[in-house]
Design an enzyme around this catalytic site. Sequence first.
Site, mmCIF file in Angstrom:
data_model
loop_
_atom_site.group_PDB
_atom_site.id
_atom_site.type_symbol
_atom_site.label_atom_id
_atom_site.label_comp_id
_atom_site.label_asym_id
_atom_site.label_seq_id
_atom_site.Cartn_x
_atom_site.Cartn_y
_atom_site.Cartn_z
ATOM 1 N N SER A 253 0.852 -1.187 0.000
ATOM 2 C CA SER A 253 0.000 0.000 0.000
ATOM 3 C C SER A 253 0.884 1.232 0.000
ATOM 4 O O SER A 253 2.110 1.133 0.058
ATOM 5 C CB SER A 253 -0.898 -0.006 1.236
ATOM 6 O OG SER A 253 -0.100 0.158 2.382
ATOM 7 N N LYS A 254 0.227 2.383 -0.045
ATOM 8 C CA LYS A 254 0.941 3.659 -0.147
ATOM 9 C C LYS A 254 2.050 3.798 0.893
ATOM 10 O O LYS A 254 3.075 4.411 0.630
ATOM 11 C CB LYS A 254 -0.043 4.817 0.017
ATOM 12 C CG LYS A 254 -0.806 5.111 -1.259
ATOM 13 C CD LYS A 254 -0.154 6.246 -2.036
ATOM 14 C CE LYS A 254 -0.918 6.630 -3.271
ATOM 15 N NZ LYS A 254 -0.364 6.136 -4.505
ATOM 16 N N ARG A 255 1.822 3.227 2.078
ATOM 17 C CA ARG A 255 2.847 3.470 3.094
ATOM 18 C C ARG A 255 4.158 2.726 2.799
ATOM 19 O O ARG A 255 5.178 2.967 3.420
ATOM 20 C CB ARG A 255 2.310 3.187 4.497
ATOM 21 C CG ARG A 255 2.211 1.774 4.884
ATOM 22 C CD ARG A 255 1.275 1.595 6.052
ATOM 23 N NE ARG A 255 0.620 0.328 5.880
ATOM 24 C CZ ARG A 255 1.127 -0.812 6.273
ATOM 25 N NH1 ARG A 255 2.276 -0.832 6.908
ATOM 26 N NH2 ARG A 255 0.497 -1.945 6.061
#
Length: 491
Positions: A253-255
């Site tokens: 994911s984005k993180r």
Amino acid sequence: MKNVRVRFAPSPTGIPHIGNIRTALFAWIFAKKNNGKFILRIEDTDQNRYDANSELAIIESLKWLGLEWDEGPETGGNYGPYRQSERKSIYIKVAEKLIESGKAYYDDTTPEQLKELRESQREKKLPPRYDGRGRYRTKEEIKNSRDMGLPITVRLKVPDTGKISFIDTIRGKIEVDAREIDDFVILKSDNMPTYHLAHVVDDHLMRISHVIRAEEWISSTPRHILIHQALNYNLPEYIHVPLILGSDKSKLSKRHGATSVLDYKKQGFINDALFNFLSLLGWSPGDDKEILSKNEIISEFQLNKINSSSAIFDLNKLEWMNGVYIRGYTNEKIINEVIPILESEEESIGLAKTIKRPLDKRYLSKIIPLIKERIRTLNEVTELIDFFYEENIKNTAENIILKKMNSKDSIKILNKSIDIFNTTKSFNSETLETNFRNLVQVEEIKPGQLFTSLRYALSGKKIAPPLFETMEVLGKDKCVERVSAAITLLT
Ligand code: GLU
């Protein structure tokens, strides 16, 4: 292998995830390896979720990575149209054929009735599934419901007994009991096919030999097998490729960094490096070699060497690999790649507005060799080389003063440095280095004391390209000017 035809069949409902594109990449490599065809099919039957930007992003990502397709929406081909929304009538005909042959039926169960059914199953702690009630509806009942404007779907009649099995090239035989599968919808009440029906029909009509797709589809594959069987279609080969996880083994994911290919492009990654990196997410040629050209990847690639376990996305490795690719590029190629970055808006990643565009290629060609070995992404270039362009270098007295020395003595040495600039006839890095090392000796100071100060004076930075090469590129006048400006900070 003969007549290999593989497809990438994205649903344009969001920004394409790096995992989707890696799946496309595997399919493309496999097609190339077997002199086959790579087909792009846009699965846009869900018009509510259709997003034109998503489709553009998919196309741009594929093109940027060089995953050109042989057949597709604008490209055309013998089996088009390649956009599912333009194939509606085909799916409707197939659904009608299935009804005629008794393999499917119209169902007028309303959404409210389905909800009630689910609730009663939940109370009885039964798994939620459609109970097949529509199988017993007569033609008249369906007609009445239709006349009343009730929603009518088409469902596949799933056998009540027996097993459904298929071979996944990576995982082997997968088998489920037919009992576990309910009569599922193949045509929705708005006459749009479900994904299950549409892709099976298209894979058949487009003569797809190998279905290479994400692991998440494994559990639906038995349904797809049932549709194939009901239509007497030959089965394609199935290859479900593993998920890509973040470094902490959770869903990417984005993180964990960017999740879309185009974000990597924006961040200064090189397409060839990303191609190489993605090819190794879930596949390996069987040795430790990691830097592989496209041709090497194509020649080494084997479907059965794709792992069944998830791949881990390691951003550090991608950055390292990108650095290796940058170092392998000619200066000319790097210059062509970085010019658009340097010339872009200051607010994004470009040089300051005040610096005149277009940039002089000749000047840049002197700078790039100095930093080529140090960068991992193209975007790092701006910050490393902006001082070659800027008029005024920001500095502090603290950085300029020679370590373990007072201002007065520092000024004295910096003035002698200016003398060196003024008296060095051949203003090149070797001569300058000799002269400055000489100064260090004569003054009985440490090289680091002087060179750190000079590096700050000339670039305003602690980390900058090699000092003497930097002097040569800046030229005498700028060197004199910048060191003089630094001296004023000490006075
Ligand atoms: N449209 C489906 C998706 O985007 C395609 C799955 C498949 O390749 O069969 O996930």
